[in-house]
Design a protein around this motif. Structure first.
Motif, short mmCIF file in Angstrom:
data_model
loop_
_atom_site.label_atom_id
_atom_site.label_comp_id
_atom_site.label_asym_id
_atom_site.label_seq_id
_atom_site.Cartn_x
_atom_site.Cartn_y
_atom_site.Cartn_z
N VAL A 8 26.50 46.06 24.23
CA VAL A 8 26.46 46.85 25.49
C VAL A 8 25.94 45.99 26.63
CG1 VAL A 8 25.76 49.01 26.57
CG2 VAL A 8 25.71 48.85 24.13
N ILE A 9 24.94 45.16 26.33
CA ILE A 9 24.36 44.32 27.38
C ILE A 9 25.39 43.32 27.90
CG2 ILE A 9 22.62 42.51 27.80
CD1 ILE A 9 20.69 44.13 26.13
N GLY A 14 27.91 45.21 29.92
CA GLY A 14 27.28 45.62 31.18
C GLY A 14 27.25 44.48 32.18
N ALA A 15 26.89 43.28 31.70
CA ALA A 15 26.85 42.11 32.59
C ALA A 15 28.26 41.80 33.10
CB ALA A 15 26.28 40.92 31.83
N SER A 57 29.17 44.25 35.82
CA SER A 57 28.45 43.89 37.03
C SER A 57 29.06 42.66 37.70
CB SER A 57 26.99 43.64 36.64
OG SER A 57 26.27 43.20 37.74
N GLY A 102 30.99 47.97 39.03
CA GLY A 102 30.00 49.01 38.79
C GLY A 102 30.26 50.30 39.54
N TRP A 140 30.07 60.75 36.09
CA TRP A 140 29.38 60.65 34.80
C TRP A 140 29.51 61.97 34.06
CZ3 TRP A 140 25.68 62.67 31.63
CH2 TRP A 140 25.15 61.84 30.65
N HIS A 154 31.83 49.94 28.11
CA HIS A 154 30.36 49.91 28.25
C HIS A 154 29.75 51.25 27.81
CE1 HIS A 154 26.53 48.51 29.81
NE2 HIS A 154 26.43 49.53 30.63
N ARG A 155 30.33 52.35 28.30
CA ARG A 155 29.76 53.67 28.00
C ARG A 155 29.93 54.06 26.54
NH1 ARG A 155 30.94 57.27 33.45
NH2 ARG A 155 30.34 55.64 34.91
N ALA A 199 27.70 52.11 24.33
CA ALA A 199 26.33 52.63 24.53
C ALA A 199 26.14 53.90 23.69
CB ALA A 199 26.08 52.93 26.00
N GLN A 249 17.49 54.80 28.51
CA GLN A 249 18.45 53.85 29.09
C GLN A 249 19.76 54.54 29.46
OE1 GLN A 249 18.34 51.18 30.39
NE2 GLN A 249 20.02 49.80 29.98
N GLY A 277 21.38 54.82 33.04
CA GLY A 277 22.80 54.46 33.27
C GLY A 277 23.48 55.51 34.14
N LEU A 316 24.77 52.46 42.56
CA LEU A 316 24.18 51.14 42.34
C LEU A 316 22.97 50.85 43.22
CD1 LEU A 316 27.27 48.77 41.89
CD2 LEU A 316 26.28 50.36 40.27
N VAL A 368 19.39 49.73 39.35
CA VAL A 368 20.15 48.73 38.58
C VAL A 368 19.17 47.76 37.90
CG1 VAL A 368 21.85 46.85 38.69
CG2 VAL A 368 22.21 48.91 40.05
N HIS A 398 17.60 49.43 35.03
CA HIS A 398 18.61 49.54 33.97
C HIS A 398 18.74 48.21 33.19
CE1 HIS A 398 22.09 51.36 32.05
NE2 HIS A 398 22.85 50.32 32.36
N THR A 399 18.73 47.11 33.91
CA THR A 399 18.82 45.80 33.24
C THR A 399 17.56 45.56 32.40
OG1 THR A 399 20.02 45.02 35.18
CG2 THR A 399 19.28 43.35 33.63
C1 HEM Z 1 22.33 51.28 25.37
C2 HEM Z 1 22.68 51.60 26.59
C3 HEM Z 1 22.88 50.64 27.71
C4 HEM Z 1 22.47 49.34 27.86
C5 HEM Z 1 21.65 48.49 26.90
C6 HEM Z 1 22.97 48.88 29.15
C7 HEM Z 1 22.76 47.63 29.68
C8 HEM Z 1 23.34 47.17 30.86
C9 HEM Z 1 23.19 45.83 31.39
C10 HEM Z 1 22.35 44.71 30.78
C11 HEM Z 1 23.91 45.75 32.52
C12 HEM Z 1 24.10 44.50 33.40
C13 HEM Z 1 23.25 44.57 34.64
C14 HEM Z 1 23.45 43.35 35.49
O1 HEM Z 1 23.72 42.27 34.98
O2 HEM Z 1 23.35 43.49 36.72
C15 HEM Z 1 24.52 47.05 32.74
C16 HEM Z 1 25.32 47.37 33.80
C17 HEM Z 1 25.77 48.63 34.08
N1 HEM Z 1 25.56 49.77 33.33
FE1 HEM Z 1 24.60 49.85 31.53
N2 HEM Z 1 23.66 49.91 29.76
C18 HEM Z 1 23.63 51.00 28.91
C19 HEM Z 1 24.20 52.24 29.12
C20 HEM Z 1 24.85 52.61 30.28
C21 HEM Z 1 25.39 53.92 30.53
C22 HEM Z 1 25.35 55.10 29.57
C23 HEM Z 1 25.93 53.88 31.80
C24 HEM Z 1 26.59 54.95 32.61
C25 HEM Z 1 27.24 55.91 32.18
C26 HEM Z 1 25.76 52.57 32.32
C27 HEM Z 1 26.18 52.13 33.55
C28 HEM Z 1 26.15 50.83 33.98
C29 HEM Z 1 26.79 50.35 35.20
C30 HEM Z 1 27.55 51.19 36.22
C31 HEM Z 1 26.54 48.98 35.26
C32 HEM Z 1 26.99 47.99 36.36
C33 HEM Z 1 25.92 47.86 37.39
C34 HEM Z 1 26.33 46.86 38.48
O3 HEM Z 1 27.50 46.81 38.84
O4 HEM Z 1 25.44 46.16 38.98
N3 HEM Z 1 25.08 51.82 31.36
N4 HEM Z 1 24.15 47.88 31.71
#
Ligand code: HEM
Length: 157
Positions: free
Chosen positions: A29-30, A33-34, A37, A42, A48, A69-70, A73, A108, A112, A120, A125, A128-129
């Motif tokens: 997921v990490i 997510g990266a 981003s 994002g 949601w 990603h979702r 997660a 987390q 999210g 964002l 954010v 969240h990271t």
């Molecule tokens: C175990 C659950 C989760 C983990 C470990 C996780 C981890 C991460 C990480 C590490 C990033 C990268 C941040 C960056 O590099 O700037 C990220 C981005 C993001 N996550 Fe998650 N996330 C999780 C769940 C969720 C959920 C459930 C949602 C929404 C429904 C979500 C929405 C987002 C969004 C929209 C971004 C992009 C943010 C951006 O564009 O800067 N995440 N996530």
């Protein structure tokens, strides 16, 4: 519950597998997510839990990577909960670490949701990271606890 030596090894093996799967999913997921981003995607899925266009899971579709990603997660969280239930019932040594990991992963997912709904907001954010990394660390600790404790240095005997 009293386990025989063989049962103990079996319980340890099952717990090790469950905690390893959880660790792998949180790691995945990490990474995704990266990727979301870094691609600046994002904001493209602004609702949601589903994206505005509903399920568009075709490979390379508009919101494909956000859904990946979702969904990972969600599966990761379920895996962490199963690991925790197993620890509480059978592998007491790791139950505190597993329970805290469950709390962190739930938190987390809520963050999210806030990342998306706040469009964002940088502080959200960043949290969240950070909590993502913390969740990984807790999942790693839980996995490490599936190994027997090594006491003393071999040279000290
Ligand atoms: C175990 C659950 C989760 C983990 C470990 C996780 C981890 C991460 C990480 C590490 C990033 C990268 C941040 C960056 O590099 O700037 C990220 C981005 C993001 N996550 Fe998650 N996330 C999780 C769940 C969720 C959920 C459930 C949602 C929404 C429904 C979500 C929405 C987002 C969004 C929209 C971004 C992009 C943010 C951006 O564009 O800067 N995440 N996530």
């Amino acid at each position: 519950m009293n386990f025989t030596g063989r049962q103990k090894v079996e319980v340890q093996g099952v717990f090790r597998l469950l905690s390893f799967v959880s660790l792998g999913l949180i790691f995945a997921v990490i990474i995704v997510g990266a990727f979301v981003s870094a691609r600046g995607q994002g904001l493209s899925c602004s609702d949601w839990p589903l994206c505005p266009t509903g399920f568009s899971l075709s490979l390379g579709g508009e919101h494909f990577i956000e859904y990946v990603h979702r969904i990972i997660a969600l599966i990761g969280a379920i895996s962490v909960y199963v690991t925790t239930i197993y620890a509480i019932k059978r592998f007491v040594k790791a139950r505190t670490a597993a329970t805290i990991t469950s709390i962190a992963v739930s938190f987390q997912i809520a963050i999210g949701m806030l990342v998306v709904l706040s469009e964002l907001q940088p502080l959200i954010v960043a949290v969240h990271t950070g909590v993502g990394v913390l969740t990984l660390a807790l999942a790693l600790l839980t996995f490490i606890l599936s190994y027997p404790v090594i006491t003393g240095h071999p040279d000290s005997n």
